[in-house]
Design a protein around this motif. Structure first.
Motif, PDB file in Angstrom:
ATOM      1  N   ASP A  75       0.869  -1.011   0.034  1.00  0.00           N
ATOM      2  CA  ASP A  75      -0.166  -0.202   0.084  1.00  0.00           C
ATOM      3  C   ASP A  75       0.801   1.335   0.015  1.00  0.00           C
ATOM      4  O   ASP A  75       0.483   2.276  -0.672  1.00  0.00           O
ATOM      5  N   ARG A  76       2.005   1.232   0.565  1.00  0.00           N
ATOM      6  CA  ARG A  76       2.977   2.407   0.962  1.00  0.00           C
ATOM      7  C   ARG A  76       3.211   2.717  -0.504  1.00  0.00           C
ATOM      8  O   ARG A  76       3.189   4.020  -0.739  1.00  0.00           O
ATOM      9  N   ALA A  77       3.614   1.961  -1.423  1.00  0.00           N
ATOM     10  CA  ALA A  77       4.245   2.035  -2.376  1.00  0.00           C
ATOM     11  C   ALA A  77       3.360   3.077  -3.413  1.00  0.00           C
ATOM     12  O   ALA A  77       3.585   4.065  -3.969  1.00  0.00           O
ATOM     13  N   GLU A  79       0.584   4.309  -2.529  1.00  0.00           N
ATOM     14  CA  GLU A  79       0.320   5.735  -2.028  1.00  0.00           C
ATOM     15  C   GLU A  79       1.279   6.696  -2.393  1.00  0.00           C
ATOM     16  O   GLU A  79       0.830   7.800  -2.793  1.00  0.00           O
ATOM     17  N   ARG A  80       2.472   6.478  -2.341  1.00  0.00           N
ATOM     18  CA  ARG A  80       3.589   7.118  -2.825  1.00  0.00           C
ATOM     19  C   ARG A  80       3.530   7.714  -4.182  1.00  0.00           C
ATOM     20  O   ARG A  80       3.547   8.653  -4.725  1.00  0.00           O
ATOM     21  N   ILE A  81       3.098   6.354  -5.014  1.00  0.00           N
ATOM     22  CA  ILE A  81       3.434   6.610  -6.316  1.00  0.00           C
ATOM     23  C   ILE A  81       2.313   7.312  -7.283  1.00  0.00           C
ATOM     24  O   ILE A  81       2.257   8.055  -7.843  1.00  0.00           O
ATOM     25  N   ARG A  83      -0.049   9.262  -5.251  1.00  0.00           N
ATOM     26  CA  ARG A  83      -0.705  10.462  -4.304  1.00  0.00           C
ATOM     27  C   ARG A  83      -0.784  11.701  -5.150  1.00  0.00           C
ATOM     28  O   ARG A  83      -0.201  11.960  -6.121  1.00  0.00           O
ATOM     29  N   ARG A 140       3.716   9.645 -10.069  1.00  0.00           N
ATOM     30  CA  ARG A 140       4.798  10.554  -9.756  1.00  0.00           C
ATOM     31  C   ARG A 140       6.122   9.493  -9.842  1.00  0.00           C
ATOM     32  O   ARG A 140       6.530   8.659  -9.143  1.00  0.00           O
ATOM     33  N   ALA A 143       8.725   8.955  -7.218  1.00  0.00           N
ATOM     34  CA  ALA A 143       8.474   8.140  -6.130  1.00  0.00           C
ATOM     35  C   ALA A 143       8.866   6.815  -6.533  1.00  0.00           C
ATOM     36  O   ALA A 143       9.132   5.788  -5.681  1.00  0.00           O
ATOM     37  N   GLU A 146      11.994   5.278  -5.236  1.00  0.00           N
ATOM     38  CA  GLU A 146      12.162   4.740  -3.875  1.00  0.00           C
ATOM     39  C   GLU A 146      12.048   3.530  -3.521  1.00  0.00           C
ATOM     40  O   GLU A 146      12.299   2.796  -2.624  1.00  0.00           O
ATOM     41  N   PHE A 147      11.383   2.729  -4.559  1.00  0.00           N
ATOM     42  CA  PHE A 147      11.022   1.582  -4.390  1.00  0.00           C
ATOM     43  C   PHE A 147      11.477   0.492  -5.543  1.00  0.00           C
ATOM     44  O   PHE A 147      11.944  -0.775  -5.335  1.00  0.00           O
TER      45      PHE A 147
END
Ligand code: FMN
Length: 273
Positions: A75-77, A79-81, A83, A140, A143, A146-147
């Motif tokens: 989920d975090r990935a 949400e970051r990508i 957002r 994004r 972002a 980051e992953f």
């Protein structure tokens, strides 16, 4: 008249032995017609089998350009990508994973090569009962870094969410439905006569062109054209250069064509011009 733009021959189809994409051309061939873009997902994480098959897939290459895919989960990935894009065209919601499609932008032919590779990943996902959506616009790019570690010169040109579709309600349903009004020919494709010049006699060729016709493209523009010569040779033509957005779309159609040709017993491979 549809041939009023200058077309460049992007590649020619060479019949002959070819390494098979995936472990079954017919499984992927079915996926070509089952696939459609899904933008709202139910959040269920990918089964470990599905995740490892997608992450470990070694798609067939088109030319020498360096392209690759990376599966990103969690989920975090997402949400970051994704957002900050609420309400924008093609906003993706609820996806438990995404595939990032990465190219060395200085390599000539990276656009069709990435389309060709990415569509194989999509077909593998769809043949496993998962849904996808090519996205080149609203995400994004920074972002993603980051992953997934990006090498010097690499860029994420597209992503695709992967997961199970959700029932849509309320605003979400309105959002997904609005795409019908802003995407030309939503859910439809140009007829074969409009995209193919020359006579199509062989059944395998008819099937391969039909598969290419149903390929997804940015804003459903379907920029590809095919030319069949007297001896049955096939070329794909593109209205823009080899590293244009249209050439990426053409790479997607070329993957569909290759899968269907092989599924109909006519092995061969594209040779980039
Ligand atoms: C390269 C590429 C980029 C795309 N970018 C977006 C996008 O940014 N947002 C979106 O909602 N859909 C995007 N799409 C999906 C297309 O709108 C969709 O594939 C097309 O309308 C055909 O519909 P279908 O995939 O359901 O067959 C993209 C498709 C491709 C091939």
């Amino acid at each position: 008249m549809i041939y009023n733009v200058a077309l460049t021959t992007l590649a020619v189809w060479r019949t002959g032995p070819a390494s098979l994409v995936g472990d079954g051309a017919s499984r992927w061939n079915e996926a070509i017609f089952a696939r459609h873009s899904v933008r709202t997902y139910d959040g269920t994480p990918l089964a470990p089998d599905d995740a490892s098959s997608l992450a470990g897939l070694r798609p067939e290459r088109l030319g020498a350009a360096r392209v690759r895919h990376v599966l990103i989960q969690g989920d975090r990935a997402l949400e970051r990508i994704m957002r900050g894009l609420v309400g924008s065209y093609g906003r993706i919601a609820g996806a438990p994973a995404l595939v990032a499609l990465i190219a060395q932008k200085s390599d000539s032919g990276h656009a069709p090569a990435l389309g060709y590779l990415g569509q194989q990943v999509v077909l593998e996902a769809v043949s496993r009962g998962l849904s996808t959506c090519w996205v080149a616009g609203a995400f994004r790019r920074a972002a993603v870094g980051e992953f997934a570690e990006l090498a010097e010169g690499e860029e994420v040109l597209c992503i695709s969410p992967v997961g199970r579709p959700a029932e849509t309600t309320g605003l979400r349903r309105l959002h997904d439905a609005s795409l019908k009004w802003i995407t030309p020919g939503y859910g439809k494709r140009k007829p074969l006569e409009e995209i193919v010049r020359g006579e199509v006699r062989a059944p395998w060729l008819q099937a391969a062109l039909e598969a290419a016709r149903w390929a997804p493209s940015a804003v459903n523009l379907q920029p590809w054209r095919f030319r069949v010569d007297e001896s049955g040779g096939v070329a794909i033509e593109c209205p823009a250069g080899p590293d244009s957005k249209q050439a990426l779309d053409c790479g997607i159609a070329m993957a569909n064509f290759a899968v269907a040709a092989r599924a109909h017993g006519a092995p061969g491979a594209w040779e980039l011009r």
